[in-house]
Structure formats: C-alpha cells, structure tokens
Design a protein around this motif. Structure first.
Motif, PDB file in Angstrom:
ATOM      1  N   LYS A 237       4.897  -9.649  -0.483  1.00 30.67           N
ATOM      2  CA  LYS A 237       4.327  -9.159   0.774  1.00 30.67           C
ATOM      3  C   LYS A 237       2.850  -8.807   0.614  1.00 30.67           C
ATOM      4  O   LYS A 237       2.060  -8.993   1.545  1.00 30.67           O
ATOM      5  CB  LYS A 237       5.131  -7.958   1.278  1.00 30.67           C
ATOM      6  N   LEU A 238       2.469  -8.299  -0.550  1.00 22.28           N
ATOM      7  CA  LEU A 238       1.053  -8.017  -0.785  1.00 22.28           C
ATOM      8  C   LEU A 238       0.236  -9.311  -0.795  1.00 22.28           C
ATOM      9  O   LEU A 238      -0.882  -9.350  -0.263  1.00 22.28           O
ATOM     10  CB  LEU A 238       0.880  -7.284  -2.121  1.00 22.28           C
ATOM     11  N   GLU A 239       0.783 -10.352  -1.385  1.00 21.90           N
ATOM     12  CA  GLU A 239       0.076 -11.633  -1.412  1.00 21.90           C
ATOM     13  C   GLU A 239      -0.041 -12.231  -0.016  1.00 21.90           C
ATOM     14  O   GLU A 239      -0.944 -13.027   0.248  1.00 21.90           O
ATOM     15  CB  GLU A 239       0.812 -12.602  -2.337  1.00 21.90           C
ATOM     16  N   GLN A 240       0.867 -11.846   0.876  1.00 17.74           N
ATOM     17  CA  GLN A 240       0.816 -12.300   2.267  1.00 17.74           C
ATOM     18  C   GLN A 240       0.009 -11.349   3.145  1.00 17.74           C
ATOM     19  O   GLN A 240       0.010 -11.485   4.368  1.00 17.74           O
ATOM     20  CB  GLN A 240       2.240 -12.427   2.815  1.00 17.74           C
ATOM     21  N   TYR A 241      -0.648 -10.362   2.522  1.00 18.62           N
ATOM     22  CA  TYR A 241      -1.469  -9.368   3.217  1.00 18.62           C
ATOM     23  C   TYR A 241      -0.656  -8.499   4.178  1.00 18.62           C
ATOM     24  O   TYR A 241      -1.214  -7.908   5.109  1.00 18.62           O
ATOM     25  CB  TYR A 241      -2.622 -10.042   3.968  1.00 18.62           C
ATOM     26  N   ASP A 242       0.630  -8.397   3.926  1.00 21.25           N
ATOM     27  CA  ASP A 242       1.483  -7.499   4.707  1.00 21.25           C
ATOM     28  C   ASP A 242       1.568  -6.175   3.957  1.00 21.25           C
ATOM     29  O   ASP A 242       2.586  -5.828   3.368  1.00 21.25           O
ATOM     30  CB  ASP A 242       2.868  -8.122   4.896  1.00 21.25           C
ATOM     31  N   TYR A 243       0.457  -5.425   3.977  1.00 18.20           N
ATOM     32  CA  TYR A 243       0.378  -4.206   3.183  1.00 18.20           C
ATOM     33  C   TYR A 243       1.342  -3.132   3.682  1.00 18.20           C
ATOM     34  O   TYR A 243       1.953  -2.421   2.876  1.00 18.20           O
ATOM     35  CB  TYR A 243      -1.055  -3.679   3.195  1.00 18.20           C
ATOM     36  N   ALA A 244       1.468  -3.007   4.986  1.00 17.82           N
ATOM     37  CA  ALA A 244       2.374  -1.997   5.529  1.00 17.82           C
ATOM     38  C   ALA A 244       3.821  -2.321   5.170  1.00 17.82           C
ATOM     39  O   ALA A 244       4.606  -1.433   4.824  1.00 17.82           O
ATOM     40  CB  ALA A 244       2.214  -1.910   7.044  1.00 17.82           C
ATOM     41  N   GLY A 245       4.188  -3.599   5.236  1.00 21.59           N
ATOM     42  CA  GLY A 245       5.546  -3.985   4.863  1.00 21.59           C
ATOM     43  C   GLY A 245       5.815  -3.759   3.390  1.00 21.59           C
ATOM     44  O   GLY A 245       6.898  -3.308   3.003  1.00 21.59           O
ATOM     45  N   ALA A 246       4.808  -4.038   2.545  1.00 24.49           N
ATOM     46  CA  ALA A 246       4.967  -3.823   1.101  1.00 24.49           C
ATOM     47  C   ALA A 246       5.130  -2.343   0.787  1.00 24.49           C
ATOM     48  O   ALA A 246       6.001  -1.954  -0.007  1.00 24.49           O
ATOM     49  CB  ALA A 246       3.767  -4.393   0.360  1.00 24.49           C
ATOM     50  N   THR A 247       4.302  -1.495   1.426  1.00 26.12           N
ATOM     51  CA  THR A 247       4.409  -0.066   1.152  1.00 26.12           C
ATOM     52  C   THR A 247       5.694   0.524   1.726  1.00 26.12           C
ATOM     53  O   THR A 247       6.233   1.483   1.181  1.00 26.12           O
ATOM     54  CB  THR A 247       3.199   0.684   1.721  1.00 26.12           C
ATOM     55  N   ALA A 248       6.201  -0.054   2.822  1.00 27.80           N
ATOM     56  CA  ALA A 248       7.465   0.428   3.380  1.00 27.80           C
ATOM     57  C   ALA A 248       8.601   0.225   2.384  1.00 27.80           C
ATOM     58  O   ALA A 248       9.414   1.133   2.151  1.00 27.80           O
ATOM     59  CB  ALA A 248       7.770  -0.296   4.689  1.00 27.80           C
ATOM     60  N   ILE A 249       8.662  -0.959   1.793  1.00 31.99           N
ATOM     61  CA  ILE A 249       9.693  -1.216   0.781  1.00 31.99           C
ATOM     62  C   ILE A 249       9.446  -0.351  -0.448  1.00 31.99           C
ATOM     63  O   ILE A 249      10.390   0.167  -1.062  1.00 31.99           O
ATOM     64  CB  ILE A 249       9.713  -2.712   0.406  1.00 31.99           C
ATOM     65  N   ALA A 250       8.170  -0.173  -0.805  1.00 26.40           N
ATOM     66  CA  ALA A 250       7.840   0.664  -1.955  1.00 26.40           C
ATOM     67  C   ALA A 250       8.272   2.109  -1.730  1.00 26.40           C
ATOM     68  O   ALA A 250       8.719   2.780  -2.669  1.00 26.40           O
ATOM     69  CB  ALA A 250       6.345   0.603  -2.235  1.00 26.40           C
ATOM     70  N   VAL A 251       8.145   2.591  -0.503  1.00 30.18           N
ATOM     71  CA  VAL A 251       8.561   3.959  -0.196  1.00 30.18           C
ATOM     72  C   VAL A 251      10.058   4.131  -0.411  1.00 30.18           C
ATOM     73  O   VAL A 251      10.506   5.162  -0.936  1.00 30.18           O
ATOM     74  CB  VAL A 251       8.157   4.323   1.248  1.00 30.18           C
ATOM     75  N   VAL A 252      10.837   3.136  -0.020  1.00 26.38           N
ATOM     76  CA  VAL A 252      12.281   3.203  -0.252  1.00 26.38           C
ATOM     77  C   VAL A 252      12.576   3.307  -1.744  1.00 26.38           C
ATOM     78  O   VAL A 252      13.400   4.116  -2.185  1.00 26.38           O
ATOM     79  CB  VAL A 252      12.982   1.965   0.347  1.00 26.38           C
ATOM     80  N   MET A 253      11.872   2.502  -2.550  1.00 22.26           N
ATOM     81  CA  MET A 253      12.060   2.554  -3.994  1.00 22.26           C
ATOM     82  C   MET A 253      11.565   3.881  -4.569  1.00 22.26           C
ATOM     83  O   MET A 253      12.162   4.430  -5.508  1.00 22.26           O
ATOM     84  CB  MET A 253      11.334   1.389  -4.662  1.00 22.26           C
ATOM     85  N   LEU A 254      10.484   4.420  -3.992  1.00 20.76           N
ATOM     86  CA  LEU A 254       9.972   5.706  -4.454  1.00 20.76           C
ATOM     87  C   LEU A 254      10.971   6.826  -4.195  1.00 20.76           C
ATOM     88  O   LEU A 254      11.187   7.689  -5.049  1.00 20.76           O
ATOM     89  CB  LEU A 254       8.650   6.023  -3.760  1.00 20.76           C
ATOM     90  N   VAL A 255      11.569   6.815  -3.022  1.00 18.62           N
ATOM     91  CA  VAL A 255      12.563   7.835  -2.699  1.00 18.62           C
ATOM     92  C   VAL A 255      13.736   7.741  -3.664  1.00 18.62           C
ATOM     93  O   VAL A 255      14.251   8.760  -4.147  1.00 18.62           O
ATOM     94  CB  VAL A 255      13.022   7.684  -1.236  1.00 18.62           C
ATOM     95  N   ALA A 256      14.166   6.515  -3.956  1.00 22.82           N
ATOM     96  CA  ALA A 256      15.251   6.329  -4.923  1.00 22.82           C
ATOM     97  C   ALA A 256      14.835   6.833  -6.305  1.00 22.82           C
ATOM     98  O   ALA A 256      15.625   7.470  -7.012  1.00 22.82           O
ATOM     99  CB  ALA A 256      15.650   4.852  -4.986  1.00 22.82           C
ATOM    100  N   SER A 257      13.591   6.582  -6.696  1.00 19.41           N
ATOM    101  CA  SER A 257      13.100   7.050  -7.994  1.00 19.41           C
ATOM    102  C   SER A 257      13.019   8.574  -8.035  1.00 19.41           C
ATOM    103  O   SER A 257      13.354   9.198  -9.052  1.00 19.41           O
ATOM    104  CB  SER A 257      11.724   6.445  -8.277  1.00 19.41           C
ATOM    105  N   PHE A 258      12.566   9.179  -6.938  1.00 19.94           N
ATOM    106  CA  PHE A 258      12.520  10.638  -6.883  1.00 19.94           C
ATOM    107  C   PHE A 258      13.925  11.228  -7.005  1.00 19.94           C
ATOM    108  O   PHE A 258      14.115  12.254  -7.666  1.00 19.94           O
ATOM    109  CB  PHE A 258      11.880  11.095  -5.571  1.00 19.94           C
TER     110      PHE A 258
END
Length: 278
Positions: A237-258
C-alpha cells in the motif's frame, strides 16, 4: 549521614534523576512515541467507515489469518522444542555444547533477508531439504511458518535458560526420595516453576513473529489471499501511495502488539511473584 548522602549525590557516576528522566523521555518520545503517533494521526484522516472497509477487506483479512495463525503455530512449536533445547543445554555436558549454544543465537545475528534467502534455497523443490520432502514448503503458507519458527526460537530458549540454571536439583532429589517418577517430578515440581518463563518466551516469540518481514517475503511467495503476510501488504500500500490505508493496517498490528506487550509485562510480573514465593 546527611553529609555522606550529599557527597554520594555529588559524585554519582550517572546524571541526576531529573536530568536522566529528561533524557529518557526525550529519547523515547523521538524514537517511539512520535512515529507511533504519526501512524495514528495519519489513520485519523480516514472516516470510520473508510477505516473499517480498509482493515476488513478480504485480502487484508486473509493476511491477518496467515500472519496471526502462522505466528501462533510457530510460537507454540518453539515453546515445546525450546524447552527441550534449553533443558539439554543446561542439564547435560556433551561435545560441541558451546557450538550448539551459539547456534541458538544465530537468528539474532543473521540479517533477516539472508535468513529468508537461505531458507528459500534449502526448502525449495530442488533444495537440500525440500527435494526430500513429499510436499512443497517454499512459496506456500508452510514456508511462512518455517521462517517464523526460525526467528522465534531464541526467545524461548534464552528466557528458559536462566530459570533452569537457578532451579535446584535438590527439589528433584526430594521428589525422587518420596517415590515420584521422572514424569511426576517434571509435571508437579519442575514444570510449574518453568511455566511463567515458558509463557513469557512464547509471548515474545509470538510478538516477534507478528512483525517479521525480511525472512518471510522470500520464502512465502507473496501470493494475495494465499501466502501474503500483513507487513508485506502494508509495504504494498505504501508503494501504491495509499499512506492512510497502510497506516490503518499498521494501527491494527500496533494494537495487537501493544496487547502482547501488556501480556508479556503481566507474565513477567507473575514470574517475579512466583520466584519471590519460592
């Protein structure tokens, strides 16, 4: 007494509490809090419906299932075999013990990309190991499991080793004197003491596997809906310049990591309480 305390404060090797705390907060803020906050702020540019559609898309859900499922399976396998390896390294003396002990740390020292390339070469259909197997490993979800098992093993072994080294053999001798079999001694005497450390090692291996990228992308095949892990989907998604979509998925992973971090801290606190009780 007051003079000695004042002298100790003046000649302390480390900086004072206020200065040390300031450096600590500044460092953690720049290195940890600011990047994580940026991910949440970028995700906040999405509406709730757009966020939900992004993180629950069919392709994303498939990557969750593979990432969490393979990470859990790898951590469980490492918990079982890590206990055996730690037991052998602590309780037995044999030729090449130091070499075997050093091999445990190899996933720590080896660059993840190098590990991924090596595993792919070994488990491909014409590799040293892959050509002897009746099923395919490289470029399948099974390859993801193999890579995550490889990088997670040291966490379990190194967490268990200090506990095993501190475990008194007198407990086993007392159990044997009372007529307990080896299995009964292990089950009722040794395993309860090892359980907190084993659970901590399992949680560390699981949390590490959730965010693994370098060693997986080479052996996974990266087929959408089949062998695509969540970190790779974020990169896509970052390579497709979909930064908001990439960070949205990253937030889900961050919550799981927390959540995993909280679980690890709780397990460590439990382990300290049990150690204090003994």
């Amino acid at each position: 007494m007051l003079f000695s305390r004042t002298l100790l404060k003046r000649h302390s090797v480390l900086p004072g509490f206020d200065l040390a705390l300031g450096f600590t907060l500044l460092y953690l803020g720049l290195i940890v809090l600011v990047p994580l906050s940026a991910a949440f702020l970028k995700t906040a540019t999405l509406t709730w419906s757009a966020f939900w559609d992004t993180v629950t898309a069919e392709r994303v859900m498939a990557s969750y299932r593979l990432t969490f499922g393979a990470s859990l399976a790898a951590a469980l396998l490492n918990a079982a075999f890590g206990l055996v390896i730690a037991w052998v390294l602590v309780r037995y003396e044999f030729f090449g013990k130091r070499f075997v002990d050093a091999l445990v740390d190899l996933p720590f020292a080896l660059p993840t990309a190098v590990a991924g390339i090596a595993l792919t070469a070994l488990y491909s259909h014409n590799g040293w190991i892959g050509q002897m197997l009746p099923f395919k490993v490289s470029f399948t979800p099974l390859g993801v499991f193999v890579a995550l098992t490889f990088i997670g093993l040291p966490f379990v072994v190194r967490t268990l080793q200090p506990v095993l080294e501190d475990l008194s053999k007198e407990l086993e001798e007392a159990a044997a004197t009372l007529g307990a079999s080896r299995w009964q001694t292990f089950r009722h005497v040794i395993f309860p003491i090892l359980t907190p450390a084993l659970l901590t090692g399992f949680a560390l291996a699981f949390a590490r596997a959730l965010g693994e990228y370098g060693s997986v992308i080479f052996i996974a095949g990266n087929m959408p809906m089949v062998s695509e892990i969540t970190p790779l989907l974020i990169i896509t998604k970052l390579e497709q310049y979909d930064y908001a979509g990439a960070t949205a998925i990253a937030v889900v992973m961050l919550v799981a990591s927390f959540a995993m971090l909280l679980a690890i801290n709780a397990l460590q606190a439990w382990s300290r309480r049990r150690s204090g009780g003994h």
